[in-house]
Scaffold this motif. Structure first.
Motif, mmCIF file in Angstrom:
data_model
loop_
_atom_site.group_PDB
_atom_site.id
_atom_site.type_symbol
_atom_site.label_atom_id
_atom_site.label_comp_id
_atom_site.label_asym_id
_atom_site.label_seq_id
_atom_site.Cartn_x
_atom_site.Cartn_y
_atom_site.Cartn_z
ATOM 1 N N TRP A 268 0.847 -1.190 0.000
ATOM 2 C CA TRP A 268 0.000 0.000 0.000
ATOM 3 C C TRP A 268 0.882 1.239 0.000
ATOM 4 N N SER A 269 0.302 2.313 -0.459
ATOM 5 C CA SER A 269 1.036 3.579 -0.496
ATOM 6 C C SER A 269 0.028 4.719 -0.393
ATOM 7 N N LEU A 270 0.557 5.846 0.009
ATOM 8 C CA LEU A 270 -0.290 7.042 0.102
ATOM 9 C C LEU A 270 -0.042 7.877 -1.147
ATOM 10 N N ASP A 271 -1.047 8.103 -1.917
ATOM 11 C CA ASP A 271 -0.904 8.842 -3.182
ATOM 12 C C ASP A 271 -1.890 10.013 -3.204
ATOM 13 N N HIS A 272 -1.701 10.840 -4.202
ATOM 14 C CA HIS A 272 -2.685 11.938 -4.361
ATOM 15 C C HIS A 272 -2.825 12.277 -5.835
ATOM 16 N N ASP A 273 -3.942 12.890 -6.186
ATOM 17 C CA ASP A 273 -4.138 13.314 -7.572
ATOM 18 C C ASP A 273 -3.661 14.757 -7.723
ATOM 19 N N GLU A 274 -3.912 15.325 -8.901
ATOM 20 C CA GLU A 274 -3.388 16.682 -9.166
ATOM 21 C C GLU A 274 -4.054 17.730 -8.288
ATOM 22 N N ASN A 275 -5.206 17.369 -7.728
ATOM 23 C CA ASN A 275 -5.899 18.327 -6.840
ATOM 24 C C ASN A 275 -5.556 18.096 -5.365
ATOM 25 N N LYS A 276 -4.516 17.342 -5.134
ATOM 26 C CA LYS A 276 -4.080 17.053 -3.760
ATOM 27 C C LYS A 276 -5.165 16.316 -2.956
ATOM 28 N N ASN A 277 -5.916 15.497 -3.645
ATOM 29 C CA ASN A 277 -6.847 14.618 -2.931
ATOM 30 C C ASN A 277 -6.088 13.338 -2.574
ATOM 31 N N TYR A 278 -5.927 13.122 -1.306
ATOM 32 C CA TYR A 278 -5.088 12.003 -0.859
ATOM 33 C C TYR A 278 -5.894 10.718 -0.724
ATOM 34 N N TYR A 279 -5.262 9.647 -1.132
ATOM 35 C CA TYR A 279 -5.904 8.341 -0.982
ATOM 36 C C TYR A 279 -4.826 7.275 -0.794
ATOM 37 N N TYR A 280 -5.231 6.195 -0.161
ATOM 38 C CA TYR A 280 -4.355 5.044 -0.024
ATOM 39 C C TYR A 280 -4.602 4.102 -1.194
ATOM 40 N N THR A 281 -3.525 3.723 -1.862
ATOM 41 C CA THR A 281 -3.635 2.708 -2.912
ATOM 42 C C THR A 281 -3.210 1.373 -2.312
ATOM 43 N N ILE A 282 -4.115 0.422 -2.352
ATOM 44 C CA ILE A 282 -3.861 -0.875 -1.704
ATOM 45 C C ILE A 282 -3.912 -1.962 -2.763
ATOM 46 N N GLN A 283 -2.845 -2.733 -2.858
ATOM 47 C CA GLN A 283 -2.783 -3.797 -3.865
ATOM 48 C C GLN A 283 -2.491 -5.131 -3.185
ATOM 49 N N PHE A 284 -3.130 -6.154 -3.676
ATOM 50 C CA PHE A 284 -2.866 -7.490 -3.145
ATOM 51 C C PHE A 284 -3.340 -8.531 -4.143
ATOM 52 N N TYR A 285 -2.995 -9.757 -3.865
ATOM 53 C CA TYR A 285 -3.418 -10.865 -4.724
ATOM 54 C C TYR A 285 -4.315 -11.795 -3.937
ATOM 55 N N HIS A 286 -5.305 -12.316 -4.631
ATOM 56 C CA HIS A 286 -6.141 -13.366 -4.046
ATOM 57 C C HIS A 286 -6.465 -14.356 -5.156
ATOM 58 N N SER A 287 -6.208 -15.615 -4.889
ATOM 59 C CA SER A 287 -6.411 -16.646 -5.898
ATOM 60 C C SER A 287 -5.682 -16.246 -7.180
ATOM 61 N N PHE A 288 -6.357 -16.223 -8.284
ATOM 62 C CA PHE A 288 -5.702 -15.895 -9.549
ATOM 63 C C PHE A 288 -5.995 -14.452 -9.966
ATOM 64 N N TYR A 289 -6.324 -13.620 -8.995
ATOM 65 C CA TYR A 289 -6.690 -12.242 -9.316
ATOM 66 C C TYR A 289 -5.822 -11.252 -8.542
ATOM 67 N N ALA A 290 -5.533 -10.154 -9.234
ATOM 68 C CA ALA A 290 -4.839 -9.042 -8.588
ATOM 69 C C ALA A 290 -5.864 -7.959 -8.289
ATOM 70 N N PHE A 291 -5.768 -7.367 -7.111
ATOM 71 C CA PHE A 291 -6.729 -6.345 -6.690
ATOM 72 C C PHE A 291 -6.011 -5.014 -6.518
ATOM 73 N N GLU A 292 -6.709 -3.962 -6.862
ATOM 74 C CA GLU A 292 -6.231 -2.619 -6.533
ATOM 75 C C GLU A 292 -7.415 -1.827 -6.017
ATOM 76 N N CYS A 293 -7.205 -1.209 -4.885
ATOM 77 C CA CYS A 293 -8.297 -0.474 -4.252
ATOM 78 C C CYS A 293 -7.752 0.865 -3.767
ATOM 79 N N ARG A 294 -8.504 1.931 -3.989
ATOM 80 C CA ARG A 294 -8.072 3.242 -3.490
ATOM 81 C C ARG A 294 -9.091 3.721 -2.457
ATOM 82 N N VAL A 295 -8.559 4.124 -1.319
ATOM 83 C CA VAL A 295 -9.414 4.526 -0.195
ATOM 84 C C VAL A 295 -9.105 5.983 0.150
ATOM 85 N N ASN A 296 -10.139 6.780 0.251
ATOM 86 C CA ASN A 296 -9.979 8.193 0.595
ATOM 87 C C ASN A 296 -9.249 8.319 1.935
#
Lengths: 648, 172
Positions: A268-296
């Protein structure tokens, strides 16, 4: 293999006693350095001085006066008792006495100007007989105080060290803030307020006190000049006690109906867009799938983005160790044709593969993440074991694919994999006790067996027989037999007969054939002759033999009633018949050990004497006291001495 | 025994022990005591001495926890302490001429199956074979960790381990 490992672990676990209670109580007995300050009687320093002065006056008036009047010196201890660590320090031997722990404690409190009520834990330890270390914990600080006492009365010298490790480089305020922010899992841009204060300490080290607010939470940190976070207020965590980034991870998992146990390689990492809206980007694997989720980051309940996709590159199905090997091999830049050994094991952790492979020059060891193919560890060392010819023969991977094709083995049916080259063939084990042997010269799958050599491949004894046939000799006519692996697929048989030394090279593959034979005049003797047993060893063995009967109550026999017929020394094992006056007739018997028949015509069977014990041949072989080569040598010698047992 | 913990978790428990956290020490004990006892037993071949070493080892760990530097090699550190204590015991036994072979302790209550496996490990295996098996099966060491710990070539450890397992299979 793992099932047996588990059995072994269970057995030792059952046998392990539980001594924790004893250990814990003994810890207390030996150390006694934790002082509950609430229950201790407070003795004032002045009282100590008075007591010390009295003792000094009593036991050494002249010295005592000098000690009390010396400029800057602190009256009190003279010589530290070396045998007493952490004990209450009372006069022990005549004039020798020592400050009490309470006195030491009071000096430490005074050095930092803190009150006893603020301290909730205190340790006093002797780092050597003259150096006392006091550590104290308060809700906000940890203090260390050292007191060095040297010299003897009247030149007693006490030095204080409030910061014995003063050579550290203090961190800057900016670094302290970053450490606190990092610990909280937020970035500067998310802050809505920030305040700091530098506390200069007269004692051990200074610190920064940092307050900030973010995401409607208030954070309060103490970060020492050394970069240690030793206090953070309860306000910096959410009511459930979790950090902000951990809350974001949980929110992402909950959104996908998953738990931490079900996923792999979480990042996971803390990222932001060009408007300085911060969100956590969370990545993980489950079974045969990769997940990416962004949380405010300012509102953990707000899932901004969620996506899952089947994984392609970089993903290794959980039951496909060959892919893990490919990852390692490509990383090591090793061509498949160079391989002479490969082992893939899911040992230790189900999460990782341990991949070991060798070329003629190097041994490569890799840990590969089971789920993603990520290389966790790797090492390369020189290969000092025997080298194999690799040109013009099947590669290990060829052998694996050949067997998989012929036997219809899917990649996901393979659990562990063990591939190695040996004389003329390549053995491949996919786990589950199945071993396939492939003739590396022509690719024939020879036999499916985990225990015996493949059909068509000569073992040592087969090579010896072929060599004897070539020389026109029988086993009874030769001595000094030696059979050893030569180049890949070949064995060299050496023996003596008719005053000549024979050396015959046998190709063991494809049913076996003699490649060459040399015959030269011999200069030594073979197994038709053995060195006689040393008298002392002979006596020792007979004594041991008799002692076994003595244990059963037989005191009438002595070592002189026993005689040995010696059949050779094999390292530190001795083969023999043992004769005594209790022998009786018995039908002829045959012991078959490792395919070799030992025929006996009397009650006596050959015994192996090894380090004070007698073993049967089969037991000695099973226990590895006798190696296979030695067993063959013993067999050949025995057979040469009793050819009449082997007329059939 | 508790489930096998990672070295990182063991590091955390040792750090907790150093800070005086008794619960951390207790967790550390129950996570590693089987490995300590088994390794001691494999070296000393005497259940009473192994129990002494188990006791002394955790006293040492308790005392020395503050000096431990977390490098995710906690189990190696603990077993090094165990080995040193075992050598001390062995030296003492050699001086007193009390070296004996493995004698099963029939007073320990344990399932019959476990007893058979234990007997096979203790009575049928050579010292180095027994140590390798214990380090792998009980302490959870990988083969190359065993090689480093016992100062043996990896290939030796691999071959000895396989041979030992084959030998045990033939007995069990």
């Amino acid at each position: 293999m793992r099932k047996l490992d588990r059995k072994i672990r269970d057995a030792f676990e059952s046998a392990t006693p539980d001594v924790f209670t004893t250990v814990l109580s003994d810890c207390g007995k030996e150390k006694q350095t934790v002082t509950d300050l609430k229950e201790t009687t407070h003795i004032r320093w002045k009282e100590f001085i008075a007591i010390a002065a009295m003792v000094v006056l009593l036991f050494g008036v002249g010295y005592g006066s000098a000690a009390l009047l010396g400029s800057g010196t602190i009256p009190g201890p003279s010589v530290f008792p070396t045998e007493s660590v952490g004990s209450t320090l009372l006069p022990t031997h005549g004039q020798i006495f020592h400050p009490t722990e309470l006195e030491v404690r009071d000096r430490a409190l005074a050095a930092f100007d803190i009150s006893l009520e603020d301290v909730y834990e205190l340790h006093i330890q002797y780092e050597d007989p003259h150096l006392i270390c006091v550590t104290m914990n308060t809700p906000t600080h940890r203090y260390t105080y050292r007191m060095l006492v040297t010299g003897e009365t009247p030149n007693l010298n006490i030095e204080e060290y409030k910061d014995p490790d003063a050579n550290y480089i203090p961190i800057s305020k900016k670094t302290a803030i970053n450490l606190a922010l990092s610990d909280a899992g937020i970035s500067r841009e998310m802050l809505t307020s920030l305040d700091t204060e530098f506390h200069e300490k007269s004692g051990l080290y200074s610190d920064y006190e940092i307050w900030f607010t973010a995401s409607s939470l208030t954070y309060h940190y103490y970060v020492s000049e050394r970069g240690t976070i030793y206090f953070k207020s309860s306000d910096c965590t959410a009511p459930d006690g979790e950090r902000l980034d951990q809350q974001a991870i949980n929110a992402a998992l909950k959104y996908n109906d998953l738990t931490k146990d079900q996923i792999q390689d979480l990042t996971w990492s803390l990222d932001h867009d060009e408007n300085k809206n911060y969100y956590y980007t969370i990545q993980f694997y489950h079974s045969f799938y990769a997940f990416e989720c962004r949380v405010n980051a300012f509102d953990i309940s707000d899932i901004l983005y969620n996506h899952s996709s089947p994984v392609n590159t970089g993903w290794i199905p959980a039951t496909y160790p060959l892919s893990a090997f490919d990852v390692a091999r490509i990383d090591a830049n090793v061509d498949i044709s160079e391989l002479v050994y490969l082992e893939i094991d899911a040992e230790g952790s189900e999460q990782n593969y341990s991949v070991v492979f060798k070329t003629n020059d190097y041994v490569y060891i890799y840990d590969i993440r089971h789920g993603t193919g990520k290389i966790l560890n790797k090492s390369v060392t020189a290969n000092i074991s025997e080298h194999f010819q690799t040109d013009g023969c099947l590669t290990l991977m060829d052998a694996i694919e050949l067997i998989r094709g012929a036997e219809g083995i899917n990649a996901n049916q393979i659990s562990n994999l063990d591939v190695r080259r040996s004389a003329g063939y390549c053995s491949v084990s996919f786990g589950k006790n199945l071993t396939y042997h492939v003739d590396i010269s022509n690719g024939t799958i020879l036999k499916v067996s985990s225990l015996t050599l493949p059909t068509g491949i000569l073992n040592q004894w087969g090579a010896v027989n072929l060599a004897l046939k070539q020389a026109g000799l029988s086993i009874e006519q030769i001595s000094g037999l030696d059979c050893a692996n030569a180049d890949i697929g070949y064995m060299t048989v050496r023996f003596y007969a008719d005053g000549h030394a024979y050396e015959i090279l046998v190709n063991c593959a494809s049913g076996g054939s003699v490649v060459s034979m040399t015959k030269t005049p011999a200069t030594n003797i073979g197994p038709g002759y053995i060195e006689p047993l040393d008298d002392a060893v002979d006596r020792n063995i007979r004594e041991h033999y008799i002692s076994l009967f003595r244990k059963c109550g037989d005191s009438s026999h002595t070592a002189d009633d026993v005689s040995l017929r010696f059949y050779g020394a094999y390292d530190d094992a001795y083969a023999m018949f043992i004769d005594d006056n209790r022998a009786y007739a018995q039908p002829m018997e045959t012991d078959v050990i490792a395919g070799l028949s030992f025929v006996y015509g009397s009650t006596q069977h050959l015994r192996i004497y090894h380090e004070g014990y007698f073993y049967s041949i089969s037991a000695a072989y099973a226990l590895d006291i006798l190696k296979y080569d030695e067993l063959v040598n013993l067999y050949l010698y025995y057979r040469s001495q009793h050819p009449y047992y082997y007329t059939n | 025994m508790a489930a096998q913990l990672t070295n990182h978790e063991l590091d955390r428990l040792i750090t907790g022990t150093a800070a005086g956290d008794t619960y951390a020490f207790e967790q550390l004990y129950y996570a590693t005591s089987t490995a300590v006892y088994s390794y001691a037993l494999s070296l000393l071949k005497n259940s009473y001495d192994a129990e002494d070493v188990l006791h002394d080892c955790f006293l040492r760990i308790h005392d020395a926890a503050a000096e431990y530097r977390p490098k995710e090699k906690a189990m190696a550190w603990i077993l090094t302490i165990t080995r040193n204590l075992c050598y001390k015991h062995l030296n003492s036994r050699i001086r007193q001429q009390e070296l004996t072979d493995w004698q099963p302790d029939t007073t320990i209550e344990m399932p019959a199956d476990d007893r058979i496996v234990l007997e096979a490990c203790m009575a049928k295996l050579a010292d180095d074979e027994r140590q390798i098996v214990v380090l792998h099966a009980v302490a959870g060491f990988k083969h190359r960790q065993i090689a480093a710990f016992m100062d043996l070539p990896l290939s030796t450890v691999l071959s000895k381990y396989r041979r030992t397992i084959r030998k045990l299979r033939s007995y069990l």
